[in-house]
Design a protein around this motif. Structure first.
Motif, PDB file in Angstrom:
ATOM      1  N   GLU A 109       0.832  -1.209   0.000  1.00  0.00           N
ATOM      2  CA  GLU A 109       0.000   0.000   0.000  1.00  0.00           C
ATOM      3  C   GLU A 109       0.863   1.254   0.000  1.00  0.00           C
ATOM      4  OE1 GLU A 109      -2.798  -0.068   3.179  1.00  0.00           O
ATOM      5  OE2 GLU A 109      -3.498  -2.076   2.669  1.00  0.00           O
ATOM      6  N   LEU A 110       1.918   1.222   0.770  1.00  0.00           N
ATOM      7  CA  LEU A 110       2.814   2.368   0.847  1.00  0.00           C
ATOM      8  C   LEU A 110       3.531   2.578  -0.485  1.00  0.00           C
ATOM      9  CD1 LEU A 110       4.032   4.632   2.499  1.00  0.00           C
ATOM     10  CD2 LEU A 110       5.701   3.010   3.384  1.00  0.00           C
ATOM     11  N   VAL A 111       3.902   1.498  -1.148  1.00  0.00           N
ATOM     12  CA  VAL A 111       4.576   1.611  -2.446  1.00  0.00           C
ATOM     13  C   VAL A 111       3.677   2.348  -3.432  1.00  0.00           C
ATOM     14  CG1 VAL A 111       5.422   0.287  -4.429  1.00  0.00           C
ATOM     15  CG2 VAL A 111       6.070  -0.390  -2.127  1.00  0.00           C
ATOM     16  N   LYS A 112       2.373   2.040  -3.396  1.00  0.00           N
ATOM     17  CA  LYS A 112       1.439   2.732  -4.292  1.00  0.00           C
ATOM     18  C   LYS A 112       1.383   4.222  -3.968  1.00  0.00           C
ATOM     19  CE  LYS A 112      -1.539  -1.229  -5.125  1.00  0.00           C
ATOM     20  NZ  LYS A 112      -2.878  -1.812  -4.921  1.00  0.00           N
ATOM     21  N   LYS A 113       1.370   4.552  -2.671  1.00  0.00           N
ATOM     22  CA  LYS A 113       1.327   5.956  -2.259  1.00  0.00           C
ATOM     23  C   LYS A 113       2.588   6.705  -2.688  1.00  0.00           C
ATOM     24  CE  LYS A 113      -1.341   5.267   1.995  1.00  0.00           C
ATOM     25  NZ  LYS A 113      -1.255   5.381   3.465  1.00  0.00           N
ATOM     26  N   LEU A 114       3.729   6.016  -2.638  1.00  0.00           N
ATOM     27  CA  LEU A 114       5.008   6.664  -2.950  1.00  0.00           C
ATOM     28  C   LEU A 114       5.167   6.957  -4.434  1.00  0.00           C
ATOM     29  CD1 LEU A 114       7.460   4.655  -0.669  1.00  0.00           C
ATOM     30  CD2 LEU A 114       6.564   6.962  -0.302  1.00  0.00           C
ATOM     31  N   ASN A 115       4.518   6.169  -5.274  1.00  0.00           N
ATOM     32  CA  ASN A 115       4.613   6.375  -6.719  1.00  0.00           C
ATOM     33  C   ASN A 115       6.082   6.418  -7.157  1.00  0.00           C
ATOM     34  OD1 ASN A 115       3.599   6.651  -9.295  1.00  0.00           O
ATOM     35  ND2 ASN A 115       3.411   8.877  -9.157  1.00  0.00           N
ATOM     36  N   LEU A 116       6.798   5.330  -6.876  1.00  0.00           N
ATOM     37  CA  LEU A 116       8.225   5.245  -7.178  1.00  0.00           C
ATOM     38  C   LEU A 116       8.470   5.179  -8.684  1.00  0.00           C
ATOM     39  CD1 LEU A 116       9.178   2.540  -4.537  1.00  0.00           C
ATOM     40  CD2 LEU A 116       9.686   4.969  -4.391  1.00  0.00           C
ATOM     41  N   THR A 117       9.532   5.824  -9.114  1.00  0.00           N
ATOM     42  CA  THR A 117       9.933   5.734 -10.517  1.00  0.00           C
ATOM     43  C   THR A 117      10.607   4.384 -10.739  1.00  0.00           C
ATOM     44  OG1 THR A 117      12.130   6.661 -10.145  1.00  0.00           O
ATOM     45  CG2 THR A 117      10.335   8.228 -10.613  1.00  0.00           C
ATOM     46  N   THR A 118      10.766   3.991 -11.987  1.00  0.00           N
ATOM     47  CA  THR A 118      11.431   2.720 -12.281  1.00  0.00           C
ATOM     48  C   THR A 118      12.892   2.754 -11.832  1.00  0.00           C
ATOM     49  OG1 THR A 118      11.848   3.490 -14.537  1.00  0.00           O
ATOM     50  CG2 THR A 118       9.925   2.079 -14.197  1.00  0.00           C
ATOM     51  N   ASP A 119      13.513   3.917 -11.923  1.00  0.00           N
ATOM     52  CA  ASP A 119      14.892   4.067 -11.457  1.00  0.00           C
ATOM     53  C   ASP A 119      14.973   3.853  -9.943  1.00  0.00           C
ATOM     54  OD1 ASP A 119      17.686   4.713 -11.775  1.00  0.00           O
ATOM     55  OD2 ASP A 119      17.230   6.675 -10.874  1.00  0.00           O
ATOM     56  N   GLN A 120      14.022   4.452  -9.208  1.00  0.00           N
ATOM     57  CA  GLN A 120      14.000   4.277  -7.754  1.00  0.00           C
ATOM     58  C   GLN A 120      13.753   2.814  -7.391  1.00  0.00           C
ATOM     59  OE1 GLN A 120      10.930   7.220  -6.869  1.00  0.00           O
ATOM     60  NE2 GLN A 120      12.401   8.334  -5.603  1.00  0.00           N
ATOM     61  N   GLN A 121      12.835   2.185  -8.099  1.00  0.00           N
ATOM     62  CA  GLN A 121      12.534   0.775  -7.825  1.00  0.00           C
ATOM     63  C   GLN A 121      13.768  -0.096  -8.043  1.00  0.00           C
ATOM     64  OE1 GLN A 121       9.196  -0.229 -10.307  1.00  0.00           O
ATOM     65  NE2 GLN A 121       7.761   1.025  -9.137  1.00  0.00           N
ATOM     66  N   ALA A 122      14.502   0.176  -9.109  1.00  0.00           N
ATOM     67  CA  ALA A 122      15.707  -0.597  -9.402  1.00  0.00           C
ATOM     68  C   ALA A 122      16.769  -0.393  -8.315  1.00  0.00           C
ATOM     69  CB  ALA A 122      16.266  -0.211 -10.767  1.00  0.00           C
ATOM     70  N   LYS A 123      16.943   0.865  -7.899  1.00  0.00           N
ATOM     71  CA  LYS A 123      17.930   1.154  -6.848  1.00  0.00           C
ATOM     72  C   LYS A 123      17.547   0.480  -5.536  1.00  0.00           C
ATOM     73  CE  LYS A 123      19.574   5.579  -8.658  1.00  0.00           C
ATOM     74  NZ  LYS A 123      19.616   7.029  -8.446  1.00  0.00           N
ATOM     75  N   LEU A 124      16.268   0.547  -5.174  1.00  0.00           N
ATOM     76  CA  LEU A 124      15.808  -0.076  -3.928  1.00  0.00           C
ATOM     77  C   LEU A 124      15.955  -1.593  -3.987  1.00  0.00           C
ATOM     78  CD1 LEU A 124      12.664   2.089  -3.143  1.00  0.00           C
ATOM     79  CD2 LEU A 124      14.824   2.038  -1.877  1.00  0.00           C
ATOM     80  N   LYS A 125      15.691  -2.169  -5.146  1.00  0.00           N
ATOM     81  CA  LYS A 125      15.848  -3.616  -5.301  1.00  0.00           C
ATOM     82  C   LYS A 125      17.310  -4.012  -5.082  1.00  0.00           C
ATOM     83  CE  LYS A 125      14.989  -7.423  -8.465  1.00  0.00           C
ATOM     84  NZ  LYS A 125      14.490  -7.839  -9.769  1.00  0.00           N
ATOM     85  N   THR A 126      18.229  -3.242  -5.654  1.00  0.00           N
ATOM     86  CA  THR A 126      19.660  -3.517  -5.491  1.00  0.00           C
ATOM     87  C   THR A 126      20.068  -3.380  -4.019  1.00  0.00           C
ATOM     88  OG1 THR A 126      20.076  -2.677  -7.712  1.00  0.00           O
ATOM     89  CG2 THR A 126      21.968  -2.840  -6.240  1.00  0.00           C
ATOM     90  N   ILE A 127      19.572  -2.331  -3.379  1.00  0.00           N
ATOM     91  CA  ILE A 127      19.885  -2.102  -1.959  1.00  0.00           C
ATOM     92  C   ILE A 127      19.393  -3.271  -1.115  1.00  0.00           C
ATOM     93  CG2 ILE A 127      19.300  -0.660   0.041  1.00  0.00           C
ATOM     94  CD1 ILE A 127      19.295   1.747  -1.934  1.00  0.00           C
ATOM     95  N   ASN A 128      18.164  -3.723  -1.371  1.00  0.00           N
ATOM     96  CA  ASN A 128      17.593  -4.809  -0.579  1.00  0.00           C
ATOM     97  C   ASN A 128      18.281  -6.142  -0.844  1.00  0.00           C
ATOM     98  OD1 ASN A 128      15.759  -3.244   0.842  1.00  0.00           O
ATOM     99  ND2 ASN A 128      14.205  -3.412  -0.752  1.00  0.00           N
ATOM    100  N   GLU A 129      18.679  -6.394  -2.086  1.00  0.00           N
ATOM    101  CA  GLU A 129      19.419  -7.623  -2.386  1.00  0.00           C
ATOM    102  C   GLU A 129      20.765  -7.621  -1.670  1.00  0.00           C
ATOM    103  OE1 GLU A 129      19.569  -7.675  -6.644  1.00  0.00           O
ATOM    104  OE2 GLU A 129      17.529  -8.487  -6.825  1.00  0.00           O
TER     105      GLU A 129
END
Length: 144
Positions: free
Chosen positions: A51-71
């Motif tokens: 739900e929070l991800v929808k509210k944040l409206n992350l860009t594809t670049d942000q999503q990719a960076k967050l995925k890398t950080i979490n991995e």
């Protein structure tokens, strides 16, 4: 003779009932913690909920960076967990440092508006958590 037979049947039924109950509780103790509780805190610790991800409206670049950080976070956490040369206290300290670095790396990806949304969401969750605690049986009604 009837009394002895009734007593034996009653004893048998009592024994079966107590055996069935102890078997159920023993099976529940051996299930993994997350399976018993239907989830776990770790799910929320890896990043924002859906739900929070929808509210944040992350860009594809942000999503990719967050995925890398979490991995990277998961890999480092596994390394700490599997490091047998560290004591439990050292592992706890390493995890604290890792969580702090992970949070800082995530915050660097978010915009100021997104950080504000996250802050409000965290405040709401804390408030809701405090309200839930008061109603638990055997709880301390929110008192420390």
């Amino acid at each position: 003779m009837k009394k002895i037979l009734l007593f034996a049947c009653g004893l048998f039924l009592f024994g079966m009932a107590s055996q069935a109950q102890s078997t159920d509780t023993a099976a529940a103790k051996h299930r993994p913690r997350m399976e018993r509780s239907g989830g776990g805190r770790m799910m929320g610790m890896m990043g924002p909920n859906k739900e929070l991800v929808k509210k944040l409206n992350l860009t594809t670049d942000q999503q990719a960076k967050l995925k890398t950080i979490n991995e990277d976070f998961r890999k480092q956490a596994a390394d700490i967990k599997n490091n047998s040369s560290l004591s439990d206290d050292q592992k706890k300290e390493s995890f604290r440092d890792l969580f702090k670095k992970n949070r800082e790396a995530q915050n660097a990806v978010y915009t100021d508006e997104q950080k504000e949304i996250i802050k409000k969401d965290m405040q709401e969750r804390r408030q809701n958590r405090g309200q839930r605690r008061g109603g638990r049986p055997g709880g301390n009604n929110g008192q420390q």
